[in-house]
Design a protein around this motif. Structure first.
Motif, PDB file in Angstrom:
ATOM      1  N   THR A 142       4.935 -28.677  16.748  1.00 40.68           N
ATOM      2  CA  THR A 142       6.026 -28.293  15.838  1.00 40.68           C
ATOM      3  C   THR A 142       7.196 -27.607  16.540  1.00 40.68           C
ATOM      4  OG1 THR A 142       4.928 -26.172  15.381  1.00 40.68           O
ATOM      5  CG2 THR A 142       4.393 -28.033  13.936  1.00 40.68           C
ATOM      6  N   ARG A 143       6.950 -27.015  17.716  1.00 38.74           N
ATOM      7  CA  ARG A 143       7.961 -26.267  18.482  1.00 38.74           C
ATOM      8  C   ARG A 143       8.810 -25.348  17.590  1.00 38.74           C
ATOM      9  NH1 ARG A 143       7.268 -30.689  21.723  1.00 38.74           N
ATOM     10  NH2 ARG A 143       6.849 -30.184  23.892  1.00 38.74           N
ATOM     11  N   PRO A 144       8.187 -24.301  17.048  1.00 43.56           N
ATOM     12  CA  PRO A 144       8.927 -23.394  16.158  1.00 43.56           C
ATOM     13  C   PRO A 144      10.029 -22.655  16.909  1.00 43.56           C
ATOM     14  CG  PRO A 144       6.806 -22.451  16.765  1.00 43.56           C
ATOM     15  CD  PRO A 144       6.804 -23.860  17.269  1.00 43.56           C
ATOM     16  N   TRP A 167      13.198 -22.729  23.559  1.00 49.49           N
ATOM     17  CA  TRP A 167      12.405 -23.658  24.368  1.00 49.49           C
ATOM     18  C   TRP A 167      13.187 -24.129  25.584  1.00 49.49           C
ATOM     19  CZ3 TRP A 167       7.324 -24.693  23.697  1.00 49.49           C
ATOM     20  CH2 TRP A 167       6.750 -24.250  22.501  1.00 49.49           C
ATOM     21  N   HIS A 168      12.486 -24.230  26.735  1.00 50.86           N
ATOM     22  CA  HIS A 168      13.083 -24.763  27.957  1.00 50.86           C
ATOM     23  C   HIS A 168      13.146 -26.296  27.869  1.00 50.86           C
ATOM     24  CE1 HIS A 168      11.999 -21.054  30.648  1.00 50.86           C
ATOM     25  NE2 HIS A 168      12.432 -20.689  29.446  1.00 50.86           N
ATOM     26  N   GLU A 169      13.896 -26.872  28.772  1.00 49.57           N
ATOM     27  CA  GLU A 169      14.046 -28.329  28.771  1.00 49.57           C
ATOM     28  C   GLU A 169      12.736 -29.052  29.063  1.00 49.57           C
ATOM     29  OE1 GLU A 169      17.182 -29.669  31.255  1.00 49.57           O
ATOM     30  OE2 GLU A 169      18.765 -28.659  30.113  1.00 49.57           O
ATOM     31  N   ASP A 170      11.784 -28.388  29.755  1.00 45.74           N
ATOM     32  CA  ASP A 170      10.507 -29.050  30.057  1.00 45.74           C
ATOM     33  C   ASP A 170       9.632 -29.213  28.819  1.00 45.74           C
ATOM     34  OD1 ASP A 170       9.392 -26.533  29.584  1.00 45.74           O
ATOM     35  OD2 ASP A 170       8.798 -26.188  31.665  1.00 45.74           O
ATOM     36  N   GLY A 171      10.007 -28.557  27.691  1.00 49.09           N
ATOM     37  CA  GLY A 171       9.251 -28.690  26.455  1.00 49.09           C
ATOM     38  C   GLY A 171       7.961 -27.911  26.418  1.00 49.09           C
ATOM     39  N   GLU A 172       7.627 -27.171  27.491  1.00 51.69           N
ATOM     40  CA  GLU A 172       6.374 -26.422  27.544  1.00 51.69           C
ATOM     41  C   GLU A 172       6.584 -24.912  27.623  1.00 51.69           C
ATOM     42  OE1 GLU A 172       3.884 -27.813  30.690  1.00 51.69           O
ATOM     43  OE2 GLU A 172       3.543 -29.763  29.762  1.00 51.69           O
ATOM     44  N   ARG A 173       7.627 -24.498  28.316  1.00 54.60           N
ATOM     45  CA  ARG A 173       7.867 -23.066  28.473  1.00 54.60           C
ATOM     46  C   ARG A 173       8.951 -22.622  27.497  1.00 54.60           C
ATOM     47  NH1 ARG A 173       6.396 -25.718  32.687  1.00 54.60           N
ATOM     48  NH2 ARG A 173       4.836 -24.894  34.127  1.00 54.60           N
ATOM     49  N   TYR A 174       8.872 -21.353  27.099  1.00 53.52           N
ATOM     50  CA  TYR A 174       9.861 -20.856  26.145  1.00 53.52           C
ATOM     51  C   TYR A 174      10.105 -19.375  26.392  1.00 53.52           C
ATOM     52  CZ  TYR A 174       5.737 -19.136  23.542  1.00 53.52           C
ATOM     53  OH  TYR A 174       4.562 -18.510  23.187  1.00 53.52           O
ATOM     54  N   ASP A 175      11.347 -18.961  26.153  1.00 53.81           N
ATOM     55  CA  ASP A 175      11.699 -17.543  26.187  1.00 53.81           C
ATOM     56  C   ASP A 175      11.496 -16.975  24.786  1.00 53.81           C
ATOM     57  OD1 ASP A 175      12.560 -17.762  28.869  1.00 53.81           O
ATOM     58  OD2 ASP A 175      14.531 -18.470  28.187  1.00 53.81           O
ATOM     59  N   LEU A 176      10.860 -15.835  24.724  1.00 52.58           N
ATOM     60  CA  LEU A 176      10.577 -15.193  23.444  1.00 52.58           C
ATOM     61  C   LEU A 176      11.359 -13.889  23.358  1.00 52.58           C
ATOM     62  CD1 LEU A 176       7.139 -14.745  21.743  1.00 52.58           C
ATOM     63  CD2 LEU A 176       8.603 -12.755  22.090  1.00 52.58           C
ATOM     64  N   GLU A 177      12.122 -13.740  22.295  1.00 51.03           N
ATOM     65  CA  GLU A 177      12.786 -12.480  21.994  1.00 51.03           C
ATOM     66  C   GLU A 177      12.035 -11.802  20.846  1.00 51.03           C
ATOM     67  OE1 GLU A 177      17.378 -12.385  22.587  1.00 51.03           O
ATOM     68  OE2 GLU A 177      16.872 -14.251  21.539  1.00 51.03           O
ATOM     69  N   HIS A 178      11.574 -10.584  21.106  1.00 49.91           N
ATOM     70  CA  HIS A 178      10.793  -9.820  20.133  1.00 49.91           C
ATOM     71  C   HIS A 178      11.693  -8.709  19.584  1.00 49.91           C
ATOM     72  CE1 HIS A 178       7.911  -6.673  18.883  1.00 49.91           C
ATOM     73  NE2 HIS A 178       7.080  -7.672  18.639  1.00 49.91           N
ATOM     74  N   PHE A 179      11.954  -8.762  18.286  1.00 52.39           N
ATOM     75  CA  PHE A 179      12.832  -7.789  17.646  1.00 52.39           C
ATOM     76  C   PHE A 179      12.029  -6.857  16.739  1.00 52.39           C
ATOM     77  CE2 PHE A 179      15.714 -11.242  18.650  1.00 52.39           C
ATOM     78  CZ  PHE A 179      16.876 -10.594  19.045  1.00 52.39           C
ATOM     79  N   GLN A 180      12.360  -5.577  16.778  1.00 55.30           N
ATOM     80  CA  GLN A 180      11.845  -4.608  15.819  1.00 55.30           C
ATOM     81  C   GLN A 180      13.018  -3.878  15.177  1.00 55.30           C
ATOM     82  OE1 GLN A 180       8.929  -2.325  18.210  1.00 55.30           O
ATOM     83  NE2 GLN A 180       7.446  -2.926  16.655  1.00 55.30           N
ATOM     84  N   ARG A 192      14.815  -4.646  21.131  1.00 56.05           N
ATOM     85  CA  ARG A 192      14.670  -6.051  21.555  1.00 56.05           C
ATOM     86  C   ARG A 192      13.949  -6.108  22.889  1.00 56.05           C
ATOM     87  NH1 ARG A 192      17.979  -8.845  25.121  1.00 56.05           N
ATOM     88  NH2 ARG A 192      18.023 -11.129  24.941  1.00 56.05           N
ATOM     89  N   ARG A 193      12.935  -6.951  22.959  1.00 61.07           N
ATOM     90  CA  ARG A 193      12.225  -7.216  24.208  1.00 61.07           C
ATOM     91  C   ARG A 193      12.271  -8.714  24.458  1.00 61.07           C
ATOM     92  NH1 ARG A 193       8.872  -3.830  21.159  1.00 61.07           N
ATOM     93  NH2 ARG A 193       8.522  -1.732  22.002  1.00 61.07           N
ATOM     94  N   ARG A 194      12.159  -9.102  25.720  1.00 62.71           N
ATOM     95  CA  ARG A 194      12.238 -10.526  26.067  1.00 62.71           C
ATOM     96  C   ARG A 194      11.193 -10.864  27.123  1.00 62.71           C
ATOM     97  NH1 ARG A 194      16.596 -14.293  25.490  1.00 62.71           N
ATOM     98  NH2 ARG A 194      16.475 -16.031  26.963  1.00 62.71           N
ATOM     99  N   THR A 195      10.549 -11.999  26.967  1.00 59.14           N
ATOM    100  CA  THR A 195       9.595 -12.472  27.965  1.00 59.14           C
ATOM    101  C   THR A 195       9.565 -13.996  27.914  1.00 59.14           C
ATOM    102  OG1 THR A 195       7.337 -12.153  28.818  1.00 59.14           O
ATOM    103  CG2 THR A 195       7.565 -12.458  26.438  1.00 59.14           C
ATOM    104  N   THR A 196       8.804 -14.594  28.842  1.00 61.36           N
ATOM    105  CA  THR A 196       8.686 -16.048  28.910  1.00 61.36           C
ATOM    106  C   THR A 196       7.207 -16.432  28.932  1.00 61.36           C
ATOM    107  OG1 THR A 196      10.757 -16.194  30.138  1.00 61.36           O
ATOM    108  CG2 THR A 196       9.327 -18.123  30.206  1.00 61.36           C
ATOM    109  N   TYR A 197       6.874 -17.511  28.237  1.00 63.67           N
ATOM    110  CA  TYR A 197       5.497 -18.004  28.175  1.00 63.67           C
ATOM    111  C   TYR A 197       5.440 -19.478  28.555  1.00 63.67           C
ATOM    112  CZ  TYR A 197       3.933 -13.941  25.386  1.00 63.67           C
ATOM    113  OH  TYR A 197       3.609 -12.691  24.944  1.00 63.67           O
TER     114      TYR A 197
END
Length: 241
Positions: A142-144, A167-180, A192-197
């Protein structure tokens, strides 16, 4: 992350403890939580009677886990450590836990191989590896782009949490922004925090585990365990000479 942290600790520990007992028999066990964060799984498993050590890449998080455990009357030794190079002797733990979608922070196959090899090294022969991560098979379908807002009640008022996914162009990795959104009088403070998975599919992770020398790999779905993420269990099998 969890609306009632202590209740989540107990609930998660009960599931993980049952999986450990099913694979290894009755405990208590020597457990390493190699991505302990501030202690959600480590404290819960220690409360369940296991002898737990927590390690984390963040020295601050590991220290916080030890403090939170002490505040609850639980002994928890902690250390700062990279899961790719765990700072422990070989064959000293019965169980290694890597939970809360921590493993997919590693973004390349060599890094994942190093981490799984390090976890295998510190496990005794027949020791159990327990991983929990997001249901990436469904996510890749679904790539939310976001998660629904979650509202938690705190002593300072209601905190609203949500995530944005890029989502990155490879379709597998994504940057996540976490907001509180944190109440500040009549206004809000935004944190705001940011990481990649790396969105690891089941076939990908199963292959990596097999290559790292693990056997008896079993995937446990949330609807069968009651855990909030899929759980993977597998065992260390050293070659006999």
């Amino acid at each position: 992350m969890f609306p009632d942290w202590d209740a989540s600790m107990a609930r998660q520990a009960a599931v993980l403890d049952a999986l450990v007992e099913h694979r290894l028999g009755a405990g208590p066990r020597r457990v390493l939580d190699c991505s302990c964060g501030i202690g959600t799984q480590a404290i819960g498993l220690a409360r369940a009677g296991h002898r737990v050590v927590g390690s984390d890449l963040s020295p601050r998080a590991a220290a916080r886990a030890e403090t939170e455990a002490a505040a609850r009357g639980v002994g928890l030794a902690t250390a700062a450590g990279d899961m790719r190079r765990l700072p422990f002797a070989s064959s000293v733990f019965d169980v290694v836990v890597c939970a809360d979608n921590s493993l997919p922070h590693l973004l390349s196959a060599p890094d994942l191989a190093a981490a799984l090899g390090s976890m295998r090294r510190v496990l005794r022969d027949g020791g159990l590896l327990v991983l929990t991560l997001r249901d990436y098979d469904e996510i890749l379908r679904t790539r939310p782009l976001s998660t629904p807002p979650q509202v938690s009640q705190t002593p300072d008022g209601r905190v609203i949490t949500f995530q944005l996914w890029h989502w990155h162009e490879d379709g597998e990795r994504y940057d996540l922004e976490h907001f509180q959104l944190i109440p500040a009088g009549d206004d809000w403070t935004v944190r705001r925090r940011r990481t990649t998975y790396w969105a690891l599919s089941r076939p990908q992770l199963t292959h990596l585990l097999t290559e790292a020398g693990f056997a008896d790999i079993v995937w446990h779905a949330p609807d069968t365990t009651g855990y909030y993420q899929p759980v993977v269990t597998c065992q260390e099998r050293r070659a006999r000479t």
